[in-house]
Design a protein around this motif. Structure first.
Motif, PDB file in Angstrom:
ATOM      1  N   LEU A 153       0.559  -1.286  -0.175  1.00 31.52           N
ATOM      2  CA  LEU A 153       0.201  -0.320  -0.284  1.00 31.52           C
ATOM      3  C   LEU A 153       0.839   1.451   0.140  1.00 31.52           C
ATOM      4  CD1 LEU A 153      -2.731   1.183  -0.172  1.00 31.52           C
ATOM      5  CD2 LEU A 153      -2.353   1.586   2.917  1.00 31.52           C
ATOM      6  N   ILE A 154       1.618   1.321   0.805  1.00 30.04           N
ATOM      7  CA  ILE A 154       2.886   2.590   1.053  1.00 30.04           C
ATOM      8  C   ILE A 154       3.774   1.883  -0.784  1.00 30.04           C
ATOM      9  CG2 ILE A 154       4.840   3.656   1.930  1.00 30.04           C
ATOM     10  CD1 ILE A 154       3.845   1.954   4.609  1.00 30.04           C
ATOM     11  N   VAL A 155       4.238   1.218  -1.616  1.00 31.57           N
ATOM     12  CA  VAL A 155       4.642   1.541  -2.516  1.00 31.57           C
ATOM     13  C   VAL A 155       3.922   2.455  -3.666  1.00 31.57           C
ATOM     14  CG1 VAL A 155       5.168   0.439  -4.366  1.00 31.57           C
ATOM     15  CG2 VAL A 155       6.349  -0.453  -2.443  1.00 31.57           C
ATOM     16  N   PHE A 156       2.267   1.758  -3.163  1.00 30.84           N
ATOM     17  CA  PHE A 156       1.014   2.353  -4.236  1.00 30.84           C
ATOM     18  C   PHE A 156       1.113   3.438  -4.597  1.00 30.84           C
ATOM     19  CE2 PHE A 156      -3.130   3.478  -5.161  1.00 30.84           C
ATOM     20  CZ  PHE A 156      -3.118   3.179  -6.170  1.00 30.84           C
ATOM     21  N   LEU A 157       1.424   4.328  -2.746  1.00 27.38           N
ATOM     22  CA  LEU A 157       0.843   5.572  -2.514  1.00 27.38           C
ATOM     23  C   LEU A 157       1.965   6.641  -2.859  1.00 27.38           C
ATOM     24  CD1 LEU A 157      -0.356   5.180   1.113  1.00 27.38           C
ATOM     25  CD2 LEU A 157      -2.119   6.306  -1.399  1.00 27.38           C
ATOM     26  N   ALA A 158       3.773   6.348  -2.857  1.00 25.43           N
ATOM     27  CA  ALA A 158       4.938   6.883  -3.445  1.00 25.43           C
ATOM     28  C   ALA A 158       4.035   7.041  -4.820  1.00 25.43           C
ATOM     29  CB  ALA A 158       5.660   5.947  -2.698  1.00 25.43           C
ATOM     30  N   PHE A 159       3.827   5.659  -5.980  1.00 29.95           N
ATOM     31  CA  PHE A 159       3.684   5.917  -7.127  1.00 29.95           C
ATOM     32  C   PHE A 159       3.020   6.712  -7.330  1.00 29.95           C
ATOM     33  CE2 PHE A 159       3.939   4.794 -11.339  1.00 29.95           C
ATOM     34  CZ  PHE A 159       5.729   4.580 -11.925  1.00 29.95           C
ATOM     35  N   TYR A 160       1.751   6.982  -6.432  1.00 30.74           N
ATOM     36  CA  TYR A 160       1.005   7.613  -7.810  1.00 30.74           C
ATOM     37  C   TYR A 160       1.250   8.970  -6.819  1.00 30.74           C
ATOM     38  CZ  TYR A 160      -4.018   8.629  -7.793  1.00 30.74           C
ATOM     39  OH  TYR A 160      -5.554   9.386  -8.141  1.00 30.74           O
ATOM     40  N   THR A 161       1.632   9.658  -5.571  1.00 29.11           N
ATOM     41  CA  THR A 161       1.828  10.526  -5.789  1.00 29.11           C
ATOM     42  C   THR A 161       3.324  10.898  -6.700  1.00 29.11           C
ATOM     43  OG1 THR A 161       3.209   9.967  -3.992  1.00 29.11           O
ATOM     44  CG2 THR A 161       1.595  10.926  -3.026  1.00 29.11           C
ATOM     45  N   LEU A 162       4.686  10.650  -6.226  1.00 23.05           N
ATOM     46  CA  LEU A 162       5.038  10.693  -7.859  1.00 23.05           C
ATOM     47  C   LEU A 162       4.287  10.649  -9.068  1.00 23.05           C
ATOM     48  CD1 LEU A 162       8.077   8.763  -6.363  1.00 23.05           C
ATOM     49  CD2 LEU A 162       8.046  11.349  -6.301  1.00 23.05           C
ATOM     50  N   TYR A 163       3.760  10.165  -9.341  1.00 24.61           N
ATOM     51  CA  TYR A 163       3.137   9.875 -11.050  1.00 24.61           C
ATOM     52  C   TYR A 163       2.021  11.462 -11.269  1.00 24.61           C
ATOM     53  CZ  TYR A 163      -0.382   8.857 -14.513  1.00 24.61           C
ATOM     54  OH  TYR A 163      -0.996   8.673 -15.367  1.00 24.61           O
ATOM     55  N   TYR A 164       1.951  11.910  -9.748  1.00 25.68           N
ATOM     56  CA  TYR A 164       1.581  13.407 -10.123  1.00 25.68           C
ATOM     57  C   TYR A 164       1.963  14.382 -10.164  1.00 25.68           C
ATOM     58  CZ  TYR A 164      -3.868  12.988  -9.945  1.00 25.68           C
ATOM     59  OH  TYR A 164      -5.356  11.904 -10.988  1.00 25.68           O
TER      60      TYR A 164
ATOM     61  N   LYS B  60       6.375  15.531  -3.621  1.00 21.99           N
ATOM     62  CA  LYS B  60       7.784  14.643  -4.349  1.00 21.99           C
ATOM     63  C   LYS B  60       7.673  14.395  -3.150  1.00 21.99           C
ATOM     64  CE  LYS B  60       9.313  16.779  -8.958  1.00 21.99           C
ATOM     65  NZ  LYS B  60       9.961  17.602  -9.727  1.00 21.99           N
ATOM     66  N   ILE B  61       8.572  15.341  -1.822  1.00 24.48           N
ATOM     67  CA  ILE B  61       9.050  14.777  -0.875  1.00 24.48           C
ATOM     68  C   ILE B  61       8.549  13.413  -0.437  1.00 24.48           C
ATOM     69  CG2 ILE B  61       9.831  15.300   1.255  1.00 24.48           C
ATOM     70  CD1 ILE B  61      10.702  18.325   0.101  1.00 24.48           C
ATOM     71  N   SER B  62       7.086  13.404   0.055  1.00 22.91           N
ATOM     72  CA  SER B  62       6.787  12.578   0.511  1.00 22.91           C
ATOM     73  C   SER B  62       6.529  11.728  -0.124  1.00 22.91           C
ATOM     74  CB  SER B  62       5.206  13.056   0.681  1.00 22.91           C
ATOM     75  OG  SER B  62       4.088  13.782  -0.222  1.00 22.91           O
ATOM     76  N   GLY B  63       6.330  11.812  -1.644  1.00 19.26           N
ATOM     77  CA  GLY B  63       6.563  10.678  -2.210  1.00 19.26           C
ATOM     78  C   GLY B  63       7.916   9.719  -2.125  1.00 19.26           C
ATOM     79  N   PHE B  64       9.130  10.546  -2.027  1.00 17.12           N
ATOM     80  CA  PHE B  64      10.265   9.731  -1.494  1.00 17.12           C
ATOM     81  C   PHE B  64      10.403   9.015  -0.750  1.00 17.12           C
ATOM     82  CE2 PHE B  64      11.823  12.685  -5.885  1.00 17.12           C
ATOM     83  CZ  PHE B  64      11.906  11.251  -5.969  1.00 17.12           C
ATOM     84  N   VAL B  65       9.843  10.079   0.083  1.00 16.66           N
ATOM     85  CA  VAL B  65      10.161   9.670   1.990  1.00 16.66           C
ATOM     86  C   VAL B  65       8.867   8.277   1.868  1.00 16.66           C
ATOM     87  CG1 VAL B  65       8.561  10.132   4.576  1.00 16.66           C
ATOM     88  CG2 VAL B  65      10.547  11.666   2.562  1.00 16.66           C
ATOM     89  N   LEU B  66       8.171   8.089   1.265  1.00 19.18           N
ATOM     90  CA  LEU B  66       7.080   6.943   1.243  1.00 19.18           C
ATOM     91  C   LEU B  66       7.689   5.640   0.607  1.00 19.18           C
ATOM     92  CD1 LEU B  66       3.108   8.235   0.504  1.00 19.18           C
ATOM     93  CD2 LEU B  66       4.354   7.112   2.653  1.00 19.18           C
ATOM     94  N   LEU B  67       8.542   6.380  -0.311  1.00 18.16           N
ATOM     95  CA  LEU B  67       9.480   4.825  -1.113  1.00 18.16           C
ATOM     96  C   LEU B  67       9.944   4.403   0.536  1.00 18.16           C
ATOM     97  CD1 LEU B  67       9.550   6.119  -4.650  1.00 18.16           C
ATOM     98  CD2 LEU B  67       8.863   3.800  -3.992  1.00 18.16           C
ATOM     99  N   LEU B  68      10.976   5.565   0.504  1.00 18.27           N
ATOM    100  CA  LEU B  68      11.912   4.988   1.142  1.00 18.27           C
ATOM    101  C   LEU B  68      10.851   3.942   2.582  1.00 18.27           C
ATOM    102  CD1 LEU B  68      14.477   7.800   1.838  1.00 18.27           C
ATOM    103  CD2 LEU B  68      14.601   6.115   0.708  1.00 18.27           C
ATOM    104  N   LEU B  69      10.360   4.340   3.059  1.00 21.21           N
ATOM    105  CA  LEU B  69       9.585   3.515   4.200  1.00 21.21           C
ATOM    106  C   LEU B  69       8.746   2.336   3.582  1.00 21.21           C
ATOM    107  CD1 LEU B  69       8.377   3.986   7.422  1.00 21.21           C
ATOM    108  CD2 LEU B  69       5.586   4.499   6.171  1.00 21.21           C
ATOM    109  N   ALA B  70       9.025   2.518   2.586  1.00 20.16           N
ATOM    110  CA  ALA B  70       8.360   0.860   2.004  1.00 20.16           C
ATOM    111  C   ALA B  70       9.418   0.203   1.859  1.00 20.16           C
ATOM    112  CB  ALA B  70       7.561   0.704   0.519  1.00 20.16           C
TER     113      ALA B  70
ATOM    114  N   PHE C 125      10.964  -5.353  -3.568  1.00 21.48           N
ATOM    115  CA  PHE C 125      10.803  -3.658  -3.563  1.00 21.48           C
ATOM    116  C   PHE C 125      10.659  -3.398  -4.916  1.00 21.48           C
ATOM    117  CE2 PHE C 125      11.901   0.521  -3.733  1.00 21.48           C
ATOM    118  CZ  PHE C 125      10.802   1.147  -3.556  1.00 21.48           C
ATOM    119  N   PHE C 126      11.403  -4.268  -6.198  1.00 20.94           N
ATOM    120  CA  PHE C 126      11.531  -3.398  -7.029  1.00 20.94           C
ATOM    121  C   PHE C 126      10.665  -4.123  -8.330  1.00 20.94           C
ATOM    122  CE2 PHE C 126      15.737  -1.691  -5.904  1.00 20.94           C
ATOM    123  CZ  PHE C 126      15.878  -0.065  -6.033  1.00 20.94           C
TER     124      PHE C 126
END
Length: 110
Positions: free
Chosen positions: A7-18, A43-53, A70-71
């Motif tokens: 779920l965190i990976v999905f949210l991170a990519f979704y935020t970076l997609y936007y 962008k910052i929240s997307g990268f933080v979510l990616l690191l968290l995931a 992960f990848f």
């Protein structure tokens, strides 16, 4: 734990997609409107979510397996978002139902 990381990976990519300037975007939800108004924080929240995931994957798996999973997950979810979002097939109800089903299956078989 894997479902939460997914779920965190999905949210991170979704935020970076936007934050992309080349993507065809629709701003239907309040969260999407906020992402449009605040691209730097998005962008910052997307990268933080990616690191968290990634850290959750490392916590649940070993270094090599967690990195690989992960990848693989990032490529799969990213491809689905890029393909299905312009077709308007990604909405909140379907994603929520999918993640609830996956979480139930994870708890059942764990």
């Amino acid at each position: 734990m894997i479902t939460i990381a997914s779920l965190i990976v999905f949210l991170a990519f979704y935020t970076l997609y936007y934050t992309s300037k080349r993507a065809v975007l629709s701003y239907d939800l309040g969260f999407e409107k906020w992402m449009k108004k605040n691209p730097k924080q998005t962008k910052i929240s997307g990268f933080v979510l990616l690191l968290l995931a990634y850290s959750l994957w490392l916590f649940t798996q070993s270094l090599g397996c967690g990195t690989l999973m992960f990848f693989i997950q990032l490529m799969t979810i990213g491809s689905l978002i890029i393909i299905l979002k312009p077709l308007k097939k990604v909405n909140g109800k379907v994603i929520l139902a999918l993640f609830i089903l996956i979480a139930l299956l994870e708890f059942y078989y764990n």
